[in-house]
Design an enzyme around this catalytic site. Structure first.
Site, PDB file in Angstrom:
ATOM      1  N   GLU A 135     -35.501  -7.701  -8.060  1.00 33.68           N
ATOM      2  CA  GLU A 135     -34.076  -7.062  -8.101  1.00 33.68           C
ATOM      3  C   GLU A 135     -33.495  -7.147  -9.479  1.00 33.68           C
ATOM      4  O   GLU A 135     -32.756  -6.569  -9.861  1.00 33.68           O
ATOM      5  CB  GLU A 135     -33.524  -7.404  -6.895  1.00 33.68           C
ATOM      6  CG  GLU A 135     -33.858  -6.918  -5.689  1.00 33.68           C
ATOM      7  CD  GLU A 135     -33.217  -7.225  -4.525  1.00 33.68           C
ATOM      8  OE1 GLU A 135     -32.861  -6.350  -3.586  1.00 33.68           O
ATOM      9  OE2 GLU A 135     -32.997  -8.632  -4.057  1.00 33.68           O
TER      10      GLU A 135
ATOM     11  N   GLY B 245     -35.719 -11.071  -4.702  1.00 33.43           N
ATOM     12  CA  GLY B 245     -34.595 -11.057  -5.680  1.00 33.43           C
ATOM     13  C   GLY B 245     -35.150 -11.155  -7.265  1.00 33.43           C
ATOM     14  O   GLY B 245     -34.366 -10.632  -8.082  1.00 33.43           O
TER      15      GLY B 245
ATOM     16  N   ALA C 122     -35.741 -15.102  -3.454  1.00 34.00           N
ATOM     17  CA  ALA C 122     -34.558 -15.803  -3.111  1.00 34.00           C
ATOM     18  C   ALA C 122     -35.285 -17.373  -2.473  1.00 34.00           C
ATOM     19  O   ALA C 122     -36.226 -17.520  -2.187  1.00 34.00           O
ATOM     20  CB  ALA C 122     -34.083 -15.248  -1.990  1.00 34.00           C
TER      21      ALA C 122
ATOM     22  N   GLU D 162     -39.543  -8.689   1.047  1.00 38.05           N
ATOM     23  CA  GLU D 162     -38.721  -9.144   2.130  1.00 38.05           C
ATOM     24  C   GLU D 162     -39.116  -8.896   3.521  1.00 38.05           C
ATOM     25  O   GLU D 162     -38.690  -9.687   4.680  1.00 38.05           O
ATOM     26  CB  GLU D 162     -37.281  -8.609   1.666  1.00 38.05           C
ATOM     27  CG  GLU D 162     -36.450  -9.483   0.652  1.00 38.05           C
ATOM     28  CD  GLU D 162     -36.898  -8.620  -0.645  1.00 38.05           C
ATOM     29  OE1 GLU D 162     -36.174  -8.724  -1.871  1.00 38.05           O
ATOM     30  OE2 GLU D 162     -38.043  -7.777  -0.877  1.00 38.05           O
TER      31      GLU D 162
END
Length: 259
Positions: free
Chosen positions: A111, A108, A63, A131
């Site tokens: 993901e 991310g 991210a 994270e």
């Protein structure tokens, strides 16, 4: 028009291409564009299977932390479901979807890969959910999809530690399904997707739906759902074509129409 994510179509295979240099960091705009392009891949009849690809250097390194660091609780509370829906849109494409992972697929980025049906990684790939090192947890589906993929114990090890996992270990743990030389990743992913380009589109969508939704049910309900989806395929042209071809010519020779 999208700026950082686009759909490229070749021979029935659609490539969702992430292109936000230098590392394809996933900010809010990228997340929204992923959802938009996933919807396009879903709706286009000329797309029969999908590759998710970030280029030769990286899928996505995570991210955009600079953007997230400035958000308050109230602001993130408004956006958090938006984040999950973006990656969820990839998982909901009713067609075979494969992630082509080169370089980093972290946070991310991983993901996004977890939202695909299959993951093909280069021997230079590094994956993980770091994270926790930022004082947060995965918020785009990582805690849920990773645990379903490899089980809770392995998922907790990866998420609790935030460690980076190299390609060889990722394959051993089941985080990826195949490891190939880095310069062959996209070619191999495209070849996997291309095998479905002339397949029975509705049957493939039904198989994906039965598996994915069945995972959220107990066995009894899952079997009932499978029976319903199975029966519905007898209303498709491809079922008629496939069975008639089998009777007349043997297996594997049907010319499906995708309807």
């Amino acid at each position: 028009m999208t700026e950082f994510v686009r759909l490229e179509v070749d021979g029935g295979v659609g490539t969702i291409r992430l292109d936000r240099p230098p590392m394809n960091a996933v900010n809010r705009q990228v997340n929204l564009e992923i959802a938009e392009v996933a919807a396009e891949a879903t709706s286009r009849a000329d797309v029969r299977a999908v590759v998710v690809y970030g280029g030769e250097k990286t899928l996505a390194a995570g991210a955009d932390v600079k953007e997230m660091a400035e958000l308050s609780y109230a602001e993130m509370a408004e956006r958090t479901h938006e984040l999950s829906r973006g990656f969820g849109a990839v998982s909901e494409i009713p067609k075979p979807v494969v992630a082509a992972i080169t370089g980093y697929a972290l946070g991310g980025g991983f993901e996004i890969a977890l939202s695909c049906d299959r993951r093909i990684a280069g021997d230079n790939a590094t994956v993980g959910q770091p994270e926790i090192l930022l004082g947060i947890i995965p918020g785009g589906g990582g805690t849920q999809r990773l645990a379903r993929l490899v089980g809770p114990a392995k998922a907790k090890d990866i998420i609790f530690s935030g460690r980076f996992v190299k390609a060889k270990e990722a394959l051993e743990l089941g985080l990826v399904d195949e490891v190939v030389p880095a310069d062959e990743v996209y070619t191999r992913a495209h070849a996997w997707a291309a095998q479905f380009a002339n397949g029975p589109t509705r049957a493939l969508a039904a198989a994906k739906q039965a598996i994915d939704r069945g995972l959220d049910m107990d066995l009894r309900d899952g079997l009932t759902f499978e029976s319903e989806v199975f029966a519905a395929l007898f209303g498709t042209e491809d079922q008629t074509i496939g069975m008639r071809s089998f009777v007349e010519n043997g297996p594997g020779k049907a010319q499906f129409l995708g309807r």
